[in-house]
Motif scaffolding. Structure first.
Motif, short mmCIF file in Angstrom:
data_model
loop_
_atom_site.label_atom_id
_atom_site.label_comp_id
_atom_site.label_asym_id
_atom_site.label_seq_id
_atom_site.Cartn_x
_atom_site.Cartn_y
_atom_site.Cartn_z
N ALA A 70 25.41 14.66 50.38
CA ALA A 70 26.61 14.37 51.15
C ALA A 70 26.49 14.89 52.58
O ALA A 70 26.90 14.21 53.54
CB ALA A 70 27.84 15.00 50.47
N LEU A 71 25.90 16.07 52.74
CA LEU A 71 25.70 16.63 54.08
C LEU A 71 24.75 15.76 54.89
O LEU A 71 24.97 15.50 56.08
CB LEU A 71 25.15 18.05 53.96
N PHE A 72 23.70 15.28 54.24
CA PHE A 72 22.73 14.41 54.92
C PHE A 72 23.39 13.09 55.35
O PHE A 72 23.23 12.65 56.49
CB PHE A 72 21.55 14.13 53.99
N VAL A 73 24.15 12.47 54.45
CA VAL A 73 24.82 11.21 54.77
C VAL A 73 25.84 11.41 55.90
O VAL A 73 25.93 10.61 56.84
CB VAL A 73 25.51 10.62 53.52
N GLY A 74 26.61 12.49 55.80
CA GLY A 74 27.62 12.76 56.81
C GLY A 74 27.01 12.95 58.19
O GLY A 74 27.52 12.41 59.19
N HIS A 75 25.93 13.69 58.28
CA HIS A 75 25.30 13.92 59.59
C HIS A 75 24.60 12.67 60.10
O HIS A 75 24.54 12.45 61.32
CB HIS A 75 24.33 15.10 59.48
N THR A 76 24.08 11.85 59.21
CA THR A 76 23.48 10.59 59.64
C THR A 76 24.54 9.69 60.27
O THR A 76 24.31 9.10 61.34
CB THR A 76 22.83 9.87 58.45
N ILE A 77 25.69 9.59 59.63
CA ILE A 77 26.79 8.79 60.18
C ILE A 77 27.28 9.38 61.49
O ILE A 77 27.64 8.66 62.44
CB ILE A 77 27.94 8.69 59.16
N LEU A 78 27.30 10.71 61.58
CA LEU A 78 27.73 11.37 62.82
C LEU A 78 26.79 11.06 63.97
O LEU A 78 27.23 10.83 65.11
CB LEU A 78 27.78 12.89 62.57
N MET A 79 25.49 11.02 63.72
CA MET A 79 24.51 10.80 64.78
C MET A 79 24.34 9.34 65.16
O MET A 79 23.92 9.02 66.28
CB MET A 79 23.15 11.38 64.36
N LEU A 80 24.66 8.43 64.25
CA LEU A 80 24.40 7.01 64.47
C LEU A 80 25.06 6.46 65.74
O LEU A 80 24.39 5.74 66.50
CB LEU A 80 24.86 6.21 63.24
N PRO A 81 26.33 6.76 66.03
CA PRO A 81 26.93 6.21 67.26
C PRO A 81 26.22 6.67 68.53
O PRO A 81 26.09 5.89 69.49
CB PRO A 81 28.37 6.74 67.22
N PHE A 82 25.75 7.92 68.58
CA PHE A 82 25.07 8.40 69.77
C PHE A 82 23.74 7.68 69.96
O PHE A 82 23.39 7.31 71.09
CB PHE A 82 24.83 9.92 69.64
N ILE A 83 23.03 7.46 68.86
CA ILE A 83 21.77 6.71 68.93
C ILE A 83 22.02 5.30 69.44
O ILE A 83 21.34 4.81 70.35
CB ILE A 83 21.10 6.68 67.55
N ILE A 84 23.00 4.63 68.85
CA ILE A 84 23.26 3.23 69.21
C ILE A 84 23.72 3.10 70.65
O ILE A 84 23.23 2.24 71.40
CB ILE A 84 24.31 2.63 68.24
N ARG A 85 24.66 3.96 71.08
CA ARG A 85 25.21 3.81 72.42
C ARG A 85 24.16 4.07 73.50
O ARG A 85 24.07 3.35 74.49
CB ARG A 85 26.39 4.76 72.60
N VAL A 86 23.36 5.12 73.31
CA VAL A 86 22.36 5.45 74.33
C VAL A 86 21.27 4.39 74.39
O VAL A 86 20.87 3.94 75.48
CB VAL A 86 21.76 6.84 74.05
N ILE A 87 20.78 3.95 73.23
CA ILE A 87 19.73 2.94 73.22
C ILE A 87 20.25 1.59 73.71
O ILE A 87 19.57 0.86 74.43
CB ILE A 87 19.12 2.82 71.81
N ALA A 88 21.48 1.25 73.33
CA ALA A 88 22.08 0.00 73.82
C ALA A 88 22.24 0.03 75.34
O ALA A 88 22.04 -0.99 76.02
CB ALA A 88 23.43 -0.24 73.15
#
Length: 263
Positions: free
Chosen positions: A133-151
């Motif tokens: 659960a901690l791994f999934v939660g942090h993955t979801i937390l980081m995903l928007p930052f990855i997408i926005r910066v790369i986009a």
């Protein structure tokens, strides 16, 4: 007149830097306090509390867990985020705006609300182990930052270069890895850096996804402060500041090296 403006600008800049860096300087100086009470200015000089960090096994264990969760979650978010950023930047399709808003929502939703939602569904409803659960939660937390910066990095990319590569015989996947990825490498590195720091320092989501025997370093620091008021946490903060500075320096050097290699 210009001299007065420059003087006012210099004073304002100094005041802003003092406001931002002053608390960090206070923590740094207070971490060398020799007594068992955190105070400023310190009454002497001692490295005892830096040694205490390595003497408390909970700090080392939670540091390892925070590193593992942040690195593995970052890798997973990167594998999901790069194709998502490419699709959002390259193509126009129905529901694009809704999908974009969905990817950004973890940033917009308060962390406490998001953490409780993860607790309610990941742990209570789906009975995931705390580690998963901690791994999934942090993955979801980081995903928007990855997408926005790369986009944002892809927004400045000329996709006609990709089309030229495909006209010369390359497949779309081949053009993606040989043309697009090398040109957005700096954006990928920046996204990884921001997402890692956001995950490693997160408290509001992690506190809902941890429990007895499982904790991240920021939560362990808060727990320690509840029972002790010695300078150990100040010493940890100084080490984390040094670690963050070194991490950013390495990333900056990698970005500079990638630009030099491309030239």
């Amino acid at each position: 007149m210009n001299q007065s403006k420059n003087l006012a600008l210099g004073i304002t800049t100094f005041a802003i830097f003092l406001f931002l860096l002053g608390p960090l300087a206070i923590i740094f100086i207070a971490s060398f306090e020799p007594t068992s009470v955190l105070q400023f200015p310190p009454t002497g000089f001692s490295l005892e509390w830096y040694r205490n960090i390595f003497g408390v096994s909970a700090f080392m264990d939670t540091f390892k867990l925070s590193m593992i969760v942040s690195l593995l979650g970052n890798l997973c978010a990167l594998l999901l985020g790069i194709p998502a950023a490419y699709a959002l930047s390259r193509f126009d399709f129905r529901g694009k705006g809704l999908l974009n808003a969905l990817f950004v929502s973890p940033i917009l939703i308060p962390g406490t609300v998001l953490g409780f939602t993860f607790l309610r569904y990941l742990i209570v409803s789906y009975s995931l182990p705390l580690e998963a659960a901690l791994f999934v939660g942090h993955t979801i937390l980081m995903l928007p930052f990855i997408i926005r910066v790369i986009a944002s990095s892809m927004a400045n990319f000329d996709f006609s270069i990709e089309e030229a590569a495909m006209n010369l015989g390359s497949s779309r996947i081949g053009a993606f890895f040989r043309v697009i990825i090398p040109n957005i490498k700096s954006g990928i590195i920046a996204g990884v850096l921001i997402a890692f720091l956001e995950s490693f320092n997160n408290v509001d989501i992690s506190v809902f996804l941890t429990g007895p025997g499982l904790s991240t370093l920021p939560i362990q620091m808060l727990t320690y402060v509840e029972h002790y008021f010695d300078p150990t946490v100040a010493a940890i903060s100084v080490l984390l500041m040094i670690f963050t500075a070194l991490f950013m320096f390495v990333i900056e050097r990698l970005v500079g090296l990638s630009h030099f290699t491309k030239r």
